[in-house]
Design an enzyme around this catalytic site. Structure first.
Site, PDB file in Angstrom:
ATOM      1  N   HIS A  29     -11.387  -3.896  -4.402  1.00 38.26           N
ATOM      2  CA  HIS A  29      -9.905  -4.216  -3.870  1.00 38.26           C
ATOM      3  C   HIS A  29     -10.399  -4.527  -2.426  1.00 38.26           C
ATOM      4  O   HIS A  29     -11.180  -4.133  -1.607  1.00 38.26           O
ATOM      5  CB  HIS A  29      -8.910  -3.309  -3.851  1.00 38.26           C
ATOM      6  CG  HIS A  29      -9.244  -1.962  -3.384  1.00 38.26           C
ATOM      7  ND1 HIS A  29     -10.297  -0.904  -4.286  1.00 38.26           N
ATOM      8  CD2 HIS A  29      -9.045  -1.067  -2.416  1.00 38.26           C
ATOM      9  CE1 HIS A  29     -10.282   0.285  -3.667  1.00 38.26           C
ATOM     10  NE2 HIS A  29      -9.631   0.161  -2.450  1.00 38.26           N
ATOM     11  N   HIS A  61      -8.658  -4.326   1.481  1.00 40.76           N
ATOM     12  CA  HIS A  61      -7.630  -4.068   2.269  1.00 40.76           C
ATOM     13  C   HIS A  61      -7.401  -5.286   3.325  1.00 40.76           C
ATOM     14  O   HIS A  61      -8.152  -5.719   3.894  1.00 40.76           O
ATOM     15  CB  HIS A  61      -8.166  -2.855   3.039  1.00 40.76           C
ATOM     16  CG  HIS A  61      -8.182  -1.767   2.129  1.00 40.76           C
ATOM     17  ND1 HIS A  61      -7.224  -0.724   1.982  1.00 40.76           N
ATOM     18  CD2 HIS A  61      -9.168  -1.236   1.633  1.00 40.76           C
ATOM     19  CE1 HIS A  61      -7.960   0.384   1.297  1.00 40.76           C
ATOM     20  NE2 HIS A  61      -9.023  -0.135   0.864  1.00 40.76           N
ATOM     21  N   ASN A  82       0.796  -1.418   0.060  1.00 40.17           N
ATOM     22  CA  ASN A  82       0.068  -0.032   0.006  1.00 40.17           C
ATOM     23  C   ASN A  82       1.032   1.317  -0.020  1.00 40.17           C
ATOM     24  O   ASN A  82       1.878   1.484   0.614  1.00 40.17           O
ATOM     25  CB  ASN A  82      -0.899  -0.082   1.191  1.00 40.17           C
ATOM     26  CG  ASN A  82      -1.977   0.827   1.180  1.00 40.17           C
ATOM     27  OD1 ASN A  82      -1.892   1.803   0.356  1.00 40.17           O
ATOM     28  ND2 ASN A  82      -3.158   0.359   1.790  1.00 40.17           N
ATOM     29  N   GLN A 128     -14.762  -1.505   0.639  1.00 40.14           N
ATOM     30  CA  GLN A 128     -15.631  -0.353   0.278  1.00 40.14           C
ATOM     31  C   GLN A 128     -16.234  -0.514  -1.098  1.00 40.14           C
ATOM     32  O   GLN A 128     -15.590  -0.449  -1.897  1.00 40.14           O
ATOM     33  CB  GLN A 128     -14.917   1.015   0.489  1.00 40.14           C
ATOM     34  CG  GLN A 128     -14.280   0.970   2.078  1.00 40.14           C
ATOM     35  CD  GLN A 128     -13.001   1.799   2.008  1.00 40.14           C
ATOM     36  OE1 GLN A 128     -12.142   1.606   1.237  1.00 40.14           O
ATOM     37  NE2 GLN A 128     -13.016   2.687   2.790  1.00 40.14           N
ATOM     38  N   HIS A 140     -12.355   0.331  -8.551  1.00 37.14           N
ATOM     39  CA  HIS A 140     -11.816  -1.033  -8.826  1.00 37.14           C
ATOM     40  C   HIS A 140     -12.031  -1.927  -7.434  1.00 37.14           C
ATOM     41  O   HIS A 140     -11.254  -1.389  -6.750  1.00 37.14           O
ATOM     42  CB  HIS A 140     -10.390  -0.908  -9.542  1.00 37.14           C
ATOM     43  CG  HIS A 140      -9.921  -2.176 -10.095  1.00 37.14           C
ATOM     44  ND1 HIS A 140      -8.812  -2.168 -11.061  1.00 37.14           N
ATOM     45  CD2 HIS A 140      -9.943  -3.491  -9.869  1.00 37.14           C
ATOM     46  CE1 HIS A 140      -8.503  -3.486 -11.056  1.00 37.14           C
ATOM     47  NE2 HIS A 140      -9.198  -4.307 -10.708  1.00 37.14           N
TER      48      HIS A 140
END
Length: 164
Positions: free
Chosen positions: A106, A108, A37, A93, A104
């Site tokens: 994803h 976390h 990240n 989210q 896009h």
């Protein structure tokens, strides 16, 4: 298994409108990739992303959904051990009203330790704050900034052997 040939031939991966240097990617499957990240909320905060650009979870195929979550499970397990953590936070989210700022899908993944946040649910605000200009509440957030390419590559290089 990490497909090094794929990484070196492509040069970059697509994450919404962003191009991600393959050196920031530490694990790939046929359908997904895992990257370090740019602005981690905690050590080990990584993203799992489908290779096909898909805006919403409902737009994933069954195969992509399965691969994405199996990849998240594998990566999370390895990083929890690597960072001597005792738990993991998995977060998605899904859509702009849910706080998704990169269109896009994803996941976390954040390795968690006792006391890493004063209130456990503050982790979700910390995830949001990396892309939004909300008032800083946590000391860790005050220190948060973009990491250099060298820092990200070093982290990705440390994680790759975990998946050989």
């Amino acid at each position: 298994m990490c497909n090094r040939a794929e990484m070196s031939m492509e040069g970059y991966y697509t994450f919404g409108p962003h191009k991600i240097d393959a050196k920031d990617v530490f694990y790939t499957t046929q359908l997904s990739f895992a990257m370090v990240n740019l602005r981690p909320a905690l050590p080990g905060h990584v993203l799992i992303i489908p290779k096909r650009e898909v805006k919403r979870v409902a737009d994933l195929t069954a195969e992509e959904t399965c691969d994405l979550w199996l990849t998240a499970q594998k990566v999370g397990t390895q990083l929890e051990s690597y960072h001597n953590a005792s738990s993991l936070t998995f977060n998605i989210q899904d859509g702009p009203e849910a706080g998704q700022t990169v269109p896009h899908v994803h996941i976390h993944i954040l390795p968690r330790k006792i006391g890493d946040f004063e209130r456990n649910d503050d982790i979700y605000e910390a995830i949001d704050e990396k892309e939004k200009e909300l008032k800083r509440k946590l000391d860790i957030e005050k220190e948060r900034k973009d990491r250099s390419s060298e820092e990200r590559i070093q982290e990705a290089n440390a994680y790759r052997p975990l998946f050989l």
